[in-house]
Design an enzyme around this catalytic site. Structure first.
Site, PDB file in Angstrom:
ATOM      1  N   HIS A 231      -5.107 -22.431  -0.780  1.00  0.00           N
ATOM      2  CA  HIS A 231      -4.103 -21.927  -1.731  1.00  0.00           C
ATOM      3  C   HIS A 231      -2.787 -21.662  -1.021  1.00  0.00           C
ATOM      4  CE1 HIS A 231      -1.962 -19.568  -4.664  1.00  0.00           C
ATOM      5  NE2 HIS A 231      -1.974 -18.515  -3.871  1.00  0.00           N
ATOM      6  N   HIS A 274       0.511 -13.034  -3.392  1.00  0.00           N
ATOM      7  CA  HIS A 274       0.631 -12.712  -1.958  1.00  0.00           C
ATOM      8  C   HIS A 274       2.063 -12.245  -1.643  1.00  0.00           C
ATOM      9  CE1 HIS A 274      -2.337 -13.157   1.244  1.00  0.00           C
ATOM     10  NE2 HIS A 274      -1.333 -13.266   2.094  1.00  0.00           N
ATOM     11  N   GLY A 279      -1.201  -6.994   4.394  1.00  0.00           N
ATOM     12  CA  GLY A 279      -1.711  -5.909   3.564  1.00  0.00           C
ATOM     13  C   GLY A 279      -1.941  -6.277   2.120  1.00  0.00           C
ATOM     14  N   ASN A 280      -1.914  -7.587   1.795  1.00  0.00           N
ATOM     15  CA  ASN A 280      -2.099  -8.019   0.402  1.00  0.00           C
ATOM     16  C   ASN A 280      -3.492  -7.707  -0.126  1.00  0.00           C
ATOM     17  OD1 ASN A 280       0.474  -9.701  -0.349  1.00  0.00           O
ATOM     18  ND2 ASN A 280      -0.061 -10.335   1.723  1.00  0.00           N
ATOM     19  N   THR A 283      -3.986  -3.873  -0.615  1.00  0.00           N
ATOM     20  CA  THR A 283      -3.174  -3.420  -1.754  1.00  0.00           C
ATOM     21  C   THR A 283      -3.778  -3.888  -3.070  1.00  0.00           C
ATOM     22  OG1 THR A 283      -1.172  -3.466  -0.382  1.00  0.00           O
ATOM     23  CG2 THR A 283      -0.851  -3.446  -2.770  1.00  0.00           C
ATOM     24  N   TYR A 313     -14.228 -14.280  -0.594  1.00  0.00           N
ATOM     25  CA  TYR A 313     -13.182 -15.272  -0.337  1.00  0.00           C
ATOM     26  C   TYR A 313     -13.407 -16.558  -1.129  1.00  0.00           C
ATOM     27  CZ  TYR A 313     -11.387 -12.505   3.620  1.00  0.00           C
ATOM     28  OH  TYR A 313     -10.836 -11.530   4.399  1.00  0.00           O
TER      29      TYR A 313
END
Length: 349
Positions: A231, A274, A279-280, A283, A313
């Site tokens: 992606h 993203h 830190g995506n 968060t 994932y």
């Protein structure tokens, strides 16, 4: 609608200038919305609903009513046209309604039963149990991202203020920051705050505080690639617009989707954009859990072991590259179901 806007603004203690500033439009335009001499766009209506904490359905119905009256209200065939349009709208609404698979619906039904049971035993809630579960959440969420602290070490850093030999400063800060971010989303939940740009940036700011201060609470300015994923996140110049659409989608769908589906969708949509350098994941999971907490559920704690991480994932990858979110929605629903079952077991129910 003009009275609705003015009353809501005054109730919030905001001046037209402040509303204009927050919406990014001219102050005179806000005054015209309130006087009825100008009609806001659909996007502006959604933003106003979020900013002034007006029920979205209430303001949208008022806006559409005025739009209809303005367009055809004086026409002699208006009523006949409306009756025909009603049939058409009912048909389109029925045919376009998003269907939930029977597998997902079954898990959602099981979750709802567990939640009813949980609601009946809220008196058994314990600060110490909550503290232990939040500690586990910090441990697992950081472990997903590669933090090597054990659960015991995570506990020592948070509750004893100790420094763990052989662990980096970043790993220590990741633990402390995540725990503070949990406290922040719990505060938002108690204040019943709506999810908006300010809150999401504040969550991210806490996650990266002291680690990458120049990027904490700020959208990325460079293109990024997600390691191990095909992606490709949007270009940096598109991030702000994508995030604006993200919040509009939330306001539009928050009352119609099952809270589990809403929380999972918000997680997937945010991590797909993203918007941050780093830190995506943390968060996105915090935003998901804020929605769950706001709706009376408990934290869905995705484990950081290899098998769980790979499944997490892989379902995300399928959602992002094949436009098929079913596996991811099922994954999150199953995590929440297991979390509820475990919590009820802990409190002896």
């Amino acid at each position: 609608m003009k009275t609705l806007l003015k009353n809501a603004r005054e109730q919030k203690g905001l001046k037209t200038r402040e509303v204009a500033q927050l919406l990014g439009i001219d102050q005179a335009l806000v005054s015209k919305f309130e006087s009825g001499t100008r009609k806001p766009t659909r996007e502006q209506v959604i933003k106003l609903a979020s900013l002034l904490e007006i029920d979205l359905e209430t303001i949208m119905v008022a806006w559409l009513k005025e739009k209809i009256l303005y367009e055809i209200g004086q026409d002699e065939f208006a009523l006949k046209a409306l009756l025909v349009a009603e049939q058409e709208i009912r048909y389109q609404s029925k045919s376009s309604k998003k269907k939930i698979s029977s597998t997902l619906q079954k898990i959602l039904d099981e979750i709802d039963i567990l939640k009813i049971k949980l609601d009946g035993f809220r008196q058994f809630d314990s600060y110490r149990i909550a503290q232990a579960l939040e500690l586990e959440y910090t441990f697992e969420s950081n472990r997903i991202e590669g933090n090597t602290m054990t659960l015991r070490e995570t506990d020592l850093v948070i509750n004893e203020g100790l420094t763990i030999s052989g662990k980096s400063m970043r790993e220590h800060l990741e633990v402390i920051n995540h725990q503070e971010a949990i406290a922040y989303i719990k505060d938002l939940m108690q204040r019943n705050s709506s999810i908006n740009e300010r809150e999401v940036l504040s969550i991210h700011n806490l996650i990266l505080r002291g680690i990458q201060p120049e990027d904490a609470g700020r959208y990325r300015k460079v293109q990024v690639m997600i390691q191990g994923s095909s992606h490709m996140p949007p270009q940096p110049f598109l991030v702000a617009k994508e995030m604006e659409d993200f919040f509009i989608w939330y306001e539009t769908n928050k009352s119609s989707l099952h809270p589990i589906v809403l929380a999972a969708e918000m997680h997937e949509r945010l991590v797909t954009i993203h918007p941050f350098i780093d830190g995506n994941g943390r968060t996105s999971r915090l935003v998901m859990n804020l929605i769950l907490l706001q709706n009376g559920y408990i934290i869905a704690n995705i484990k950081g072991d290899y098998e769980s991480r790979m499944k997490y994932y892989q379902t995300l990858e399928t959602a992002q590259t094949k436009n098929n979110k079913e596996d991811f929605l099922l994954f999150i629903a199953q995590i929440e179901k297991e979390s509820l079952e475990r919590y009820l077991l802990i409190i002896g129910q």
